[in-house]
Design a protein around this motif. Structure first.
Motif, mmCIF file in Angstrom:
data_model
loop_
_atom_site.group_PDB
_atom_site.id
_atom_site.type_symbol
_atom_site.label_atom_id
_atom_site.label_comp_id
_atom_site.label_asym_id
_atom_site.label_seq_id
_atom_site.Cartn_x
_atom_site.Cartn_y
_atom_site.Cartn_z
ATOM 1 N N ILE A 16 47.045 53.800 25.329
ATOM 2 C CA ILE A 16 47.681 53.651 26.641
ATOM 3 C C ILE A 16 48.772 52.591 26.625
ATOM 4 O O ILE A 16 49.908 52.845 27.059
ATOM 5 C CB ILE A 16 46.619 53.308 27.710
ATOM 6 N N ARG A 17 48.481 51.403 26.146
ATOM 7 C CA ARG A 17 49.464 50.324 26.137
ATOM 8 C C ARG A 17 50.668 50.677 25.259
ATOM 9 O O ARG A 17 51.824 50.416 25.631
ATOM 10 C CB ARG A 17 48.820 49.025 25.657
ATOM 11 N N ALA A 18 50.406 51.277 24.112
ATOM 12 C CA ALA A 18 51.507 51.634 23.210
ATOM 13 C C ALA A 18 52.452 52.635 23.860
ATOM 14 O O ALA A 18 53.678 52.555 23.707
ATOM 15 C CB ALA A 18 50.946 52.208 21.909
ATOM 16 N N ILE A 19 51.904 53.577 24.611
ATOM 17 C CA ILE A 19 52.742 54.585 25.264
ATOM 18 C C ILE A 19 53.529 53.967 26.412
ATOM 19 O O ILE A 19 54.715 54.288 26.608
ATOM 20 C CB ILE A 19 51.887 55.773 25.737
ATOM 21 N N ILE A 20 52.910 53.074 27.163
ATOM 22 C CA ILE A 20 53.637 52.379 28.228
ATOM 23 C C ILE A 20 54.835 51.626 27.649
ATOM 24 O O ILE A 20 55.956 51.683 28.181
ATOM 25 C CB ILE A 20 52.706 51.404 28.986
ATOM 26 N N GLU A 21 54.607 50.933 26.546
ATOM 27 C CA GLU A 21 55.697 50.186 25.912
ATOM 28 C C GLU A 21 56.772 51.125 25.377
ATOM 29 O O GLU A 21 57.970 50.802 25.434
ATOM 30 C CB GLU A 21 55.134 49.314 24.791
ATOM 31 N N ALA A 22 56.365 52.288 24.880
ATOM 32 C CA ALA A 22 57.341 53.262 24.384
ATOM 33 C C ALA A 22 58.217 53.771 25.525
ATOM 34 O O ALA A 22 59.438 53.935 25.374
ATOM 35 C CB ALA A 22 56.624 54.427 23.710
ATOM 36 N N ILE A 23 57.589 54.014 26.687
ATOM 37 C CA ILE A 23 58.358 54.463 27.859
ATOM 38 C C ILE A 23 59.314 53.360 28.304
ATOM 39 O O ILE A 23 60.495 53.612 28.574
ATOM 40 C CB ILE A 23 57.414 54.856 29.008
ATOM 41 N N ASP A 24 58.830 52.135 28.372
ATOM 42 C CA ASP A 24 59.662 51.013 28.818
ATOM 43 C C ASP A 24 60.851 50.786 27.889
ATOM 44 O O ASP A 24 61.918 50.342 28.336
ATOM 45 C CB ASP A 24 58.824 49.728 28.901
ATOM 46 N N SER A 25 60.680 51.088 26.614
ATOM 47 C CA SER A 25 61.768 50.895 25.647
ATOM 48 C C SER A 25 62.644 52.131 25.491
ATOM 49 O O SER A 25 63.475 52.193 24.590
ATOM 50 C CB SER A 25 61.192 50.494 24.282
ATOM 51 N N GLN A 26 62.426 53.116 26.379
ATOM 52 C CA GLN A 26 63.262 54.323 26.421
ATOM 53 C C GLN A 26 63.167 55.171 25.147
ATOM 54 O O GLN A 26 64.141 55.808 24.740
ATOM 55 C CB GLN A 26 64.729 53.952 26.672
ATOM 56 N N ARG A 27 61.993 55.181 24.531
ATOM 57 C CA ARG A 27 61.795 56.095 23.410
ATOM 58 C C ARG A 27 61.888 57.539 23.917
ATOM 59 O O ARG A 27 61.431 57.832 25.025
ATOM 60 C CB ARG A 27 60.422 55.879 22.750
ATOM 61 N N PRO A 28 62.468 58.464 23.138
ATOM 62 C CA PRO A 28 62.625 59.853 23.596
ATOM 63 C C PRO A 28 61.313 60.630 23.518
ATOM 64 O O PRO A 28 60.979 61.243 22.505
ATOM 65 C CB PRO A 28 63.664 60.422 22.621
ATOM 66 N N ILE A 29 60.543 60.621 24.591
ATOM 67 C CA ILE A 29 59.220 61.240 24.613
ATOM 68 C C ILE A 29 59.319 62.690 25.086
ATOM 69 O O ILE A 29 59.888 62.964 26.144
ATOM 70 C CB ILE A 29 58.268 60.441 25.517
ATOM 71 N N ASN A 30 58.769 63.606 24.306
ATOM 72 C CA ASN A 30 58.747 65.017 24.675
ATOM 73 C C ASN A 30 57.674 65.311 25.716
ATOM 74 O O ASN A 30 57.935 65.925 26.750
ATOM 75 C CB ASN A 30 58.475 65.895 23.449
ATOM 76 N N LYS A 31 56.456 64.854 25.447
ATOM 77 C CA LYS A 31 55.331 65.164 26.327
ATOM 78 C C LYS A 31 54.198 64.184 26.080
ATOM 79 O O LYS A 31 54.014 63.685 24.966
ATOM 80 C CB LYS A 31 54.839 66.601 26.084
ATOM 81 N N ILE A 32 53.426 63.946 27.144
ATOM 82 C CA ILE A 32 52.269 63.066 27.042
ATOM 83 C C ILE A 32 51.018 63.838 27.445
ATOM 84 O O ILE A 32 51.020 64.568 28.441
ATOM 85 C CB ILE A 32 52.435 61.822 27.934
ATOM 86 N N PHE A 33 49.965 63.691 26.664
ATOM 87 C CA PHE A 33 48.680 64.314 26.950
ATOM 88 C C PHE A 33 47.704 63.219 27.382
ATOM 89 O O PHE A 33 47.497 62.249 26.659
ATOM 90 C CB PHE A 33 48.139 65.040 25.722
ATOM 91 N N LEU A 34 47.121 63.392 28.560
ATOM 92 C CA LEU A 34 46.165 62.425 29.089
ATOM 93 C C LEU A 34 44.794 63.062 29.230
ATOM 94 O O LEU A 34 44.680 64.240 29.568
ATOM 95 C CB LEU A 34 46.628 61.912 30.462
ATOM 96 N N GLN A 35 43.766 62.253 28.983
ATOM 97 C CA GLN A 35 42.395 62.760 29.084
ATOM 98 C C GLN A 35 41.992 62.937 30.542
ATOM 99 O O GLN A 35 42.181 62.054 31.375
ATOM 100 C CB GLN A 35 41.441 61.792 28.394
ATOM 101 N N TYR A 59 47.040 67.032 31.627
ATOM 102 C CA TYR A 59 45.700 66.462 31.570
ATOM 103 C C TYR A 59 44.807 67.427 30.808
ATOM 104 O O TYR A 59 44.718 68.608 31.157
ATOM 105 C CB TYR A 59 45.163 66.231 32.979
ATOM 106 N N VAL A 60 44.181 66.939 29.746
ATOM 107 C CA VAL A 60 43.452 67.816 28.832
ATOM 108 C C VAL A 60 42.064 67.233 28.530
ATOM 109 O O VAL A 60 41.828 66.031 28.725
ATOM 110 C CB VAL A 60 44.225 67.988 27.504
ATOM 111 N N PRO A 61 41.132 68.064 28.040
ATOM 112 C CA PRO A 61 39.822 67.558 27.619
ATOM 113 C C PRO A 61 39.966 66.622 26.414
ATOM 114 O O PRO A 61 40.934 66.708 25.655
ATOM 115 C CB PRO A 61 39.055 68.833 27.238
ATOM 116 N N VAL A 62 39.001 65.758 26.246
ATOM 117 C CA VAL A 62 39.052 64.799 25.143
ATOM 118 C C VAL A 62 39.097 65.506 23.797
ATOM 119 O O VAL A 62 39.669 64.995 22.826
ATOM 120 C CB VAL A 62 37.854 63.826 25.216
ATOM 121 N N GLU A 63 38.500 66.704 23.729
ATOM 122 C CA GLU A 63 38.516 67.455 22.463
ATOM 123 C C GLU A 63 39.939 67.768 22.011
ATOM 124 O O GLU A 63 40.237 67.779 20.817
ATOM 125 C CB GLU A 63 37.706 68.755 22.608
#
Length: 251
Positions: A16-35, A59-63
């Motif tokens: 979670i924290r790593a993805i927040i930092e990636a968003i804040d630094s404007q990394r080019p994110i295609n898609k995010i999967f959340l449990q 939003y996806v199952p943990v599997e």
């Protein structure tokens, strides 16, 4: 280092924290999967950041997350684009400063990554100055996109915009003619003057260009179909349109 080896090492972020930092630094994110079912302040912070930045999310199952990565994902995995996206207005203004007739390509909800890759490859061969796609509903740039484009994705600037219609208005105000590839017209591609600054719009597989965008363009054009099949694959049709522009500009 080979391109694909580089991509395999950098195409995913988890935690979670790593993805927040990636968003804040404007990394080019295609898609995010959340449990599904997760909560907590940090998780909510991530959700807010995702919505604020218009990032595609499921939003996806943990599997599902366990299949995406064997690392401690904390309920969040992000797929990162192998290329950086260009600021739309900066891209357009930079091209307009050059001493040639601009040629842009807009893709309205083209969602198949292989079609996207094939289109990028043709666009690069035809000297397209930039490809513009919407942030929502467009195919991501993945390893398959890179492979299908034969690496052309690294040579053609790609820009993501909130609304394609706003991009069209901006291009028109900059003196760029907008041509929509659609069957909803009697004019063929061969009746259009492409020897001017212009942008070509291609529509989604099956659906074509949305009606609101069709209503805002300068010209509509179709390809003559002489057989029994009612349409062409979008990447093939795009190639015909682009090479008609090339033909006219070389004449």
């Amino acid at each position: 280092m080979p391109i694909f080896a580089f991509m395999q090492k950098t195409s995913q972020i988890y935690g979670i924290r790593a993805i927040i930092e990636a968003i804040d630094s404007q990394r080019p994110i295609n898609k995010i999967f959340l449990q599904k079912g997760l909560g907590g302040e940090l998780f909510k912070e991530l959700e807010v950041s995702i919505r604020k930045n218009g990032i595609s999310c499921s939003y996806v199952p943990v599997e599902k997350l366990n299949r995406l990565t064997k690392n401690n994902h904390q309920g969040a995995v992000a797929n990162i684009s192998p290329v950086d996206f260009h600021d739309f207005e900066e891209l357009v203004e930079g091209i307009l400063e050059k001493d040639h007739k601009p040629l842009f390509l807009l893709l309205d909800q083209v969602s198949d990554v292989r079609n996207f890759g094939a289109i990028i490859r043709t666009a690069e061969c035809c000297g397209v100055d930039g490809i513009i796609i919407p942030k929502s509903g467009a195919a991501p740039i993945t390893e398959d996109t890179v492979k299908t484009s034969a690496g052309a994705v690294f040579n053609v600037p790609v820009s993501k915009v909130d609304h394609l219609k706003d991009a069209i208005f901006y291009l028109q105000s900059s003196g760029i003619q907008i041509v929509a590839a659609t069957e909803k017209t009697e004019s063929t591609v061969y009746a259009i003057d492409f020897n001017v600054p212009c942008a070509i719009i291609m529509g989604a597989e099956g659906k074509g260009i949305s009606s609101s965008i069709i209503d805002s363009v300068d010209h509509k054009a179709k390809l003559p179909l002489l057989g029994k099949i009612g349409s062409l694959n979008v990447s093939v049709a795009c190639g015909v349109f682009l090479y008609e522009a090339v033909r006219q500009r070389m004449a």
